[in-house]
Design an enzyme around this catalytic site. Structure first.
Site, PDB file in Angstrom:
ATOM      1  CG  ASP A 144      31.789  43.732  50.538  1.00  0.00           C
ATOM      2  OD1 ASP A 144      31.053  44.000  49.571  1.00  0.00           O
ATOM      3  OD2 ASP A 144      32.940  44.193  50.673  1.00  0.00           O
ATOM      4  CD  GLU A 150      22.444  44.328  43.213  1.00  0.00           C
ATOM      5  OE1 GLU A 150      21.553  45.120  42.855  1.00  0.00           O
ATOM      6  OE2 GLU A 150      23.657  44.544  43.021  1.00  0.00           O
TER       7      GLU A 150
END
Length: 310
Positions: free
Chosen positions: A199, A226
């Site tokens: 994260d 992503e």
């Protein structure tokens, strides 16, 4: 971006109010009453009002109902029909207290009515109340359109913005480019370092992408997982490729350790697609082309860009 960052405009920015009336005296009265608390703008006919709303994006419009050529009702109807101006608060200003007239105004999307002759206390209070409601609505709307992890726009906002930019590019006959970005070997990063570090990696990548976009019209969103995507209005392929390469270089310059990557640090790949938008082509075509170019950049070794003009 945290809640304090989002709240700040509510506390520090002056609101923008457009007064629309074919009688300059009425404009002057409202200007004198409100100019200390708001940035004031004025229009004396409906067409001018619509153009200024598109250009200025005021918080509120104080709109006279009875005007020649275009009535206030006509103006309101056009503002609410255009996604660019639909969220502007419309307060009708009228010399008549007519229930039927007010019902029609509310049905068209007005938020309130002010009656002439102008009562300073009532008018100031109603404008202030509607301004606060408008800013609170804008705040909630902004939060709903942000990616909670990275603070950049989310996919929902991206899918709202791109069609609007596409239409604008069709009208202005200007090129439009999209950059699709993907963090290389991100699953392996998560497997080795854990999801909390994953994260944090995405936050840093999002920040680097945002920093690499220099113009206010450029737009970045988290597309999913992503993946990130940038919209670059009025940008041909050469300029978009330059920006994409700058993003790739900026992310690598973070030197984030990634021992399961062939580069030993976090990198991204970029697919670039550029087009001269036309009404008979869909914006999805541009996204598909950028996605294909991203696939080629991955296939060719990652940590690089691949581009195409449609």
């Amino acid at each position: 971006m945290d809640a304090a960052d989002i709240m700040m405009p509510l506390e520090t920015e002056k609101g923008k109010i457009l007064v629309v009336d074919d009688q300059p005296l009425n404009i002057k009265i409202l200007h004198q009453l409100l100019h200390e608390d708001y940035d004031m703008f004025m229009a004396t006919n409906g067409q001018q009002a619509i153009a200024l709303c598109q250009q200025l994006q005021p918080d509120l419009v104080l709109l006279d109902i009875e005007m020649p050529i275009m009535s206030g009702y006509d103006v309101c109807q056009q503002l609410k029909a255009d996604p660019l101006t639909a969220n502007i608060g419309v307060i009708f200003v009228t010399a008549h207290f007519d229930e039927v007239q007010e019902v029609k105004g509310f049905q068209l999307g007005a938020v309130d009515f002010i009656h002439k002759p102008i009562n300073p206390i009532i008018t100031t209070a109603r404008v202030k109340n509607q301004f606060i409601l408008k800013r609170q609505t804008d705040l909630l709307h902004s939060i709903a359109l942000l990616d909670s992890l990275t603070g950049v726009a989310n996919r929902r906002q991206f899918e709202q913005r791109l069609p609007e930019i596409w239409k604008h590019s069709c009208r202005t006959q200007s090129p439009l480019s999209v950059v699709m970005l993907d963090v290389d070997f991100f699953k392996l990063f998560n497997d080795r370092y854990g999801h909390q570090e994953g994260d944090q990696c995405l936050r840093l990548v999002a920040k680097a992408i945002s920093a690499a976009l220099k113009r206010s019209v450029d737009f970045v969103a988290r597309y999913g997982g992503e993946e990130f995507i940038c919209i670059l209005p009025e940008t041909p392929l050469l300029g978009a490729e330059h920006i994409a390469q700058n993003i790739v270089d900026t992310v690598q310059a973070l030197h984030l350790e990634h021992l399961d990557s062939s580069f030993n640090e976090v990198t991204i790949s970029a697919g670039v697609a550029s087009i001269q938008p036309q009404n008979d082509v869909t914006w999805q075509t541009l996204i598909e082309a950028a996605d294909q170019q991203l696939y080629l950049a991955k296939q060719n070794g990652r940590n690089q860009i691949s581009g195409l003009v449609l």
